[in-house]
Design a protein around this motif. Structure first.
Motif, PDB file in Angstrom:
ATOM      1  N   GLY A 462      16.693 -22.760 140.311  1.00 48.53           N
ATOM      2  CA  GLY A 462      15.733 -21.857 141.864  1.00 48.53           C
ATOM      3  C   GLY A 462      16.239 -20.464 141.737  1.00 48.53           C
ATOM      4  N   ALA A 463      15.761 -20.048 140.745  1.00 43.83           N
ATOM      5  CA  ALA A 463      15.307 -18.062 140.347  1.00 43.83           C
ATOM      6  C   ALA A 463      14.186 -17.929 141.058  1.00 43.83           C
ATOM      7  N   GLU A 464      14.101 -16.570 141.142  1.00 51.25           N
ATOM      8  CA  GLU A 464      12.431 -16.466 141.881  1.00 51.25           C
ATOM      9  C   GLU A 464      12.301 -15.118 140.645  1.00 51.25           C
ATOM     10  N   LEU A 465      11.515 -15.604 140.371  1.00 44.40           N
ATOM     11  CA  LEU A 465      11.444 -15.431 138.502  1.00 44.40           C
ATOM     12  C   LEU A 465      10.117 -13.910 138.281  1.00 44.40           C
ATOM     13  N   VAL A 466      10.181 -13.584 137.060  1.00 45.05           N
ATOM     14  CA  VAL A 466       9.212 -12.069 137.367  1.00 45.05           C
ATOM     15  C   VAL A 466       9.186 -12.277 135.658  1.00 45.05           C
ATOM     16  N   VAL A 467       8.170 -12.628 135.541  1.00 42.24           N
ATOM     17  CA  VAL A 467       7.807 -12.773 133.934  1.00 42.24           C
ATOM     18  C   VAL A 467       7.118 -11.371 133.003  1.00 42.24           C
ATOM     19  N   ILE A 468       7.896 -10.933 132.473  1.00 45.47           N
ATOM     20  CA  ILE A 468       6.639  -9.421 131.445  1.00 45.47           C
ATOM     21  C   ILE A 468       6.370  -9.707 130.561  1.00 45.47           C
TER      22      ILE A 468
END
Length: 685
Positions: A462-468
């Motif tokens: 359920g997390a909000e993801l930032v993919v770097i």
């Protein structure tokens, strides 16, 4: 307002639906509903509704007169035929003679008359559609119509603009009473093209889908033309600091203040919000106006917005650059006042409710920041975007209303009735949140291998993801899979890392969990390896971890909500392999870096843990490397990969699950989880 009807597209829609056994009436209803829903000046995020009266076959094959009306949960811009459930028309029409009908009975009779019990609930305005005699009916919350009628003299303005083309309906809360009144007005004015629901929206009617749609466009255009003549100056500016702090500095402070304290579990357990920042010259003028305390505190431009934006936005002081402590103190005072006012608002209006309501959380869903812009808040990035979209619409409508006269929406008691209306709250759903909902998770090296698996594992929680990732294409591919945000960044470049975390803070409001995963395995006998190789490995396998962690802590401390740092340290940190010194040395330093963060920032509520993994088929351990090592040991690839105490191959997803477990372990810090299937030499002592 442009009429987008196309004969060609209409025929295509009929043909496509016919192939599915769907008739022409419903096909055209879907087509024009999508035209309306695709125009944000008419409809936003599930607002509005449409219907068509037609005949369909029931289970016996007999034709039945039905009303196909937009169902709850469907968006007009993307609607399909199932989003317009068929309800038997005769029983609905017979209700017009009743003097009163409760919401519960209204919903029940509508559901009881669905041809398909699996259909969604018909719109709360179904009876209004049923009571009108027209075949096709369209309803929108047109910005222009709202700006025209959200005035003290809105009724007179509307009568002057629309003349005999549309009849006026006074504001009544949606439901049976409004349906009765609209029917009464329609019967008194049988030849009108539409109904103007004062301070609410507009209905248009027609014998065909094209006629109803065209009338909507024409009537809204009349309102737009009247607004275009308005020349009153608006939003004279307030005195603001010469230098305004940026969104990246302001958002984490606000996110920390606006988080709901947890009953137990410490700071990290607080129920927080995801943010969505918006700014433009129009927004800056609005939030920076001298009279923002008047026009921004009137209420929503249409009642439908209240469930997403609450009754009012929070207005905080202008954030002066370099004086964030003063901003935080001023914002906290503004929030304390907002919460107290919300409690008072609830108490005032709940006193007349039978049965009484349960107070919703008192936190705002829109924050106005003079000199900077506005933030939408939600339990997810989707909900935050919806709140921000509605806030932007509010800016546009209020600006047009103020150019024309004075913005004035429905009275406070009516706002309360809508905000706490069970049928409206039902639109928000009551699904249980997943364990890591509302958490912003950053994964470096997230474009492939362990990083990609980790991003997907956190998304499932359920997390909000930032993919770097340094490779923007790979980052975008994984971000698309997890419905997250992709950032191309060279983590060995401190300036790029700082800019990345600033952008994350401005985009989502802050950071909760960081998986510092990016790395690469340089090889070489330590007595022979050249200095450049060793330094290059330290840049990525140690200094990049420090840069990422340092920036994460900077944001986390501004939030004051604690946080979680997770490092990929590898078994090389505790069990060096032959010719792997260039990789193992910086990894060992990163293991101690993890422990130092645990030691130094535990008082900030920031946990720091690591995963020690080995023999994972990923970007670090490529197929070529596996083949080379297997051959050197005289093993098959399968035996090499499963050469551990359990005899099992360890996957990238196994490592990802360990990162998730550490993120959930709210009372663990300074810990290392070993994920290697069993290698005593790499076990910590």
């Amino acid at each position: 307002m442009q009429n987008l009807w196309s004969d060609t597209d209409a025929k295509d829609a009929i043909a496509r639906h016919a192939a599915k056994g769907i008739g022409e009436d419903l096909a055209l209803r879907v087509y024009t509903t999508r035209l309306l829903g695709g125009e944000p000046r008419l409809v936003l995020h599930g607002g509005g509704n449409t219907s068509v009266k037609t005949k369909v076959a029931d289970v016996t094959g007999e034709p039945v007169e039905v009303l196909c009306v937009k169902g709850s949960g469907w968006d007009m811009g993307t609607i399909e035929a199932p989003g317009l459930p068929a309800v038997r028309l005769a029983p609905l029409g017979g209700l017009v003679g009743l003097q009163a009908l409760s919401d519960e009975d209204m919903v029940n009779i509508q559901r009881c008359n669905l041809l398909d019990s699996k259909s969604p609930n018909p719109s709360v305005e179904t009876l209004l559609h049923a009571f009108l005699p027209h075949k096709f009916i369209d309803h929108t919350h047109s910005n222009a119509v709202l700006a025209l009628t959200d005035q003290p003299d809105g009724e007179e303005l509307a009568r002057d603009v629309f003349g005999k083309r549309a009849a006026l309906v006074p504001y009544i809360m949606p439901g049976f009473a409004l349906a009765k009144k609209a029917s009464e007005v329609s019967r008194a004015h049988p030849d009108v093209e539409g109904l103007i629901l004062l301070k609410h929206g507009i209905f248009s009617m027609g014998a065909t889908a094209e006629e109803a749609y065209g009338r909507m466009i024409d009537l809204v255009s009349l309102a737009e033309q009247r607004l275009a003549k308005a020349t009153r100056k608006i939003f004279p500016g307030a005195n603001l600091p010469g230098a305004i702090a940026g969104a990246a500095d302001v958002a984490p402070i606000l996110r920390g203040l606006l988080s709901l304290p947890a009953k137990s579990g410490g700071r990290e357990a607080a129920q927080r919000f995801i943010f969505e920042f918006r700014t433009s010259p129009e927004i800056v003028a609005y939030v920076g106006g001298r009279e923002i305390g008047r026009y921004s505190q009137q209420g929503p431009v249409t009642p439908d917005h209240a469930i997403r934006t609450k009754n009012l936005p929070l207005v905080v002081p202008a954030p002066e650059a370099g004086k964030l402590d003063a901003f935080k103190a001023g914002a906290k005072q503004a929030l304390d006042n907002f919460i107290a006012d919300y409690h008072g608002y609830f108490a005032r209006h709940n006193a007349r409710q039978l049965p009484s309501k349960t107070e919703l959380d008192p936190m705002p869903r829109v924050v106005l920041v003079p000199g900077l812009g506005l933030f939408g808040l939600g339990k997810s990035s989707k909900d935050a975007k919806i709140a921000a979209d509605l806030a932007e619409t509010t800016v546009e409508v209020v600006a047009d209303a103020e150019r024309l006269g004075t913005y004035q929406c429905i009275p406070e008691p009516d706002i309360f009735d809508i905000e706490y209306w069970s049928l409206e709250q039902a639109k928000l759903g009551a699904e249980a949140e997943k364990p890591l909902a509302r958490r912003i998770v950053v994964v470096t090296g997230g474009g492939s291998g362990i990083g990609a698996a980790t991003a997907q594992a956190f998304a499932r929680e359920g997390a909000e993801l930032v993919v770097i990732d340094q490779d923007s294409t790979r980052a975008s591919e994984i971000a698309s899979k997890v419905k997250g945000f992709a950032l191309a960044c060279d983590v060995t470049n401190p300036a790029e890392v700082r800019a990345a975390f600033d952008r994350i803070a401005a985009t989502y409001g802050g950071v909760d969990i960081v998986v510092s995963n990016a790395g690469a395995a340089w090889q070489g006998k330590i007595g022979d390896v050249d200095e450049a190789t060793l330094r290059k490995s330290f840049e990525l396998n140690f200094w990049a971890h420090q840069s990422v962690a340092q920036n994460a802590v900077r944001v986390m401390r501004a939030q004051g909500l604690g946080g979680c740092l997770l490092f990929n340290t590898s078994k090389q940190a505790v069990n060096p392999g032959p010719d792997f010194g260039p990789y193992g040395l910086p990894k060992a330093a990163t293991l101690f870096l993890m422990r130092q963060y645990a030691l130094d920032h535990g008082a900030d509520g920031i946990r720091s843990n690591a995963v020690n993994a080995d023999r994972i088929r990923s970007g670090l351990l490529t197929d070529a490397m596996i083949a080379q090592r297997s051959k050197a040991r005289g093993l098959s690839e399968a035996d090499y990969m499963g050469g551990n105490l359990l005899g099992l191959e360890v996957t990238a997803d196994d490592v990802a699950q360990s990162f998730v477990a550490l993120a959930k372990a709210s009372k663990s810090t300074g810990a290392v989880i070993t994920v290697d299937g069993g290698n005593i030499a790499a076990a910590l002592r």
